[in-house]
Write a protein that holds these residues in place. Sequence first.
Motif, PDB file in Angstrom:
ATOM      1  N   THR A  62      -2.836   3.909   3.208  1.00 46.86           N
ATOM      2  CA  THR A  62      -2.944   3.907   4.666  1.00 46.86           C
ATOM      3  C   THR A  62      -2.502   5.281   5.154  1.00 46.86           C
ATOM      4  O   THR A  62      -1.326   5.649   5.022  1.00 46.86           O
ATOM      5  N   ARG A  65       0.833  -1.190   0.000  1.00 52.16           N
ATOM      6  CA  ARG A  65       0.000   0.000   0.000  1.00 52.16           C
ATOM      7  C   ARG A  65       0.875   1.250   0.000  1.00 52.16           C
ATOM      8  O   ARG A  65       2.103   1.174   0.123  1.00 52.16           O
ATOM      9  N   ALA A  99      -1.835   6.253  -5.982  1.00 48.33           N
ATOM     10  CA  ALA A  99      -2.622   5.046  -5.711  1.00 48.33           C
ATOM     11  C   ALA A  99      -3.621   4.769  -6.825  1.00 48.33           C
ATOM     12  O   ALA A  99      -3.846   3.610  -7.199  1.00 48.33           O
ATOM     13  N   GLY A 134      -4.133   0.580  -2.502  1.00 50.29           N
ATOM     14  CA  GLY A 134      -4.766   1.303  -1.415  1.00 50.29           C
ATOM     15  C   GLY A 134      -3.822   2.252  -0.696  1.00 50.29           C
ATOM     16  O   GLY A 134      -2.604   2.234  -0.886  1.00 50.29           O
TER      17      GLY A 134
END
Length: 330
Positions: A196, A166, A188, A194
Amino acid sequence: MTKATTANNRGLRSVLVGVDGSASAQAALAWAAAEASSRYCPLRIVHAFSWPMIGNALDMAFAGDTNLGLQSAAEWILTEAEAHAREVAPNIKVTTDLLVGPPAPTLLSQAQNADLVVVGSRGLGGFRGLLLGSVSATVAAHAPCPVIVVHPHGDGTALPAAPTGRIVVGVDGSEISTAAIRFAYQHASRRHIGITAVHAAMTTRQHPSLRVPADIVDQLDRQLLTEATERMRVLFPGVDVQTKLVHGHPAQALIDSSAGAELIVVGSRGRGGFAGMLLGSVSHAVLQHAACSVAVIRPHRTSSVKPSSAGQLRFAGRSPDELSDLKEQS
């Protein structure tokens, strides 16, 4: 010696990458080529070196045969870099420039016309024990545009063909943090991975009469984190976003979160940084110790670093007039 390949990609600022033949630079090149391909913008590969001198301090002279060998080696580095870039990204325009001057000032001079600069974490001249070389540290601190410092994996690779992790982004509510979040969403979205978002809440000493209940502080921190990430969800609805509130030092929280990540994105200077500092303590620590590549973001392009004479002498390359034709990517 400047060469252009395949698509024209005119009207867009380029991704600029510095190469020196090191494994770190090779990883940076692969990352930069993939990044330029995903942005559909030109890739510009730069190699800078200085002529060695012989003689005494009052009567300096060029080392003729040595210089020819250095120039040939430099040209070979660029040729190999271009060939590798064409393999990674055959659909974009690729140019190469051989420039005379110290690497860091030369890259900073050329960065004035770039949308992104990509450098390896440590080049050929770096000491083995250093996690971050002087060139990458200087470019990250002074470049007028975002900089990605690539930390290659053990096998020399950097950006995998298929996403394996991520994107981690630091959130502190500052303007620069907002720019970092935007960059993370854009990356992204292109990589189909994804995010974070990490916010570190540090415990501060308060007078007992002014002490705010811990649950209220926690609620405010979570609200800050949610609001900061929600603004971009409207523009990038397909990106999976997770939020992470950590009680501890921001640098340590981000470094811990970098394990297994593809990229960690930080603002050049956060909320607590001094106005005169170009690179804050948190971003500096993350650059030094993150387990993955690091993107350092600034909120606006600036003109604080003027093109120096370094890098203006070249064997081949686009002129400043030609470079000015590249408009900033929308």
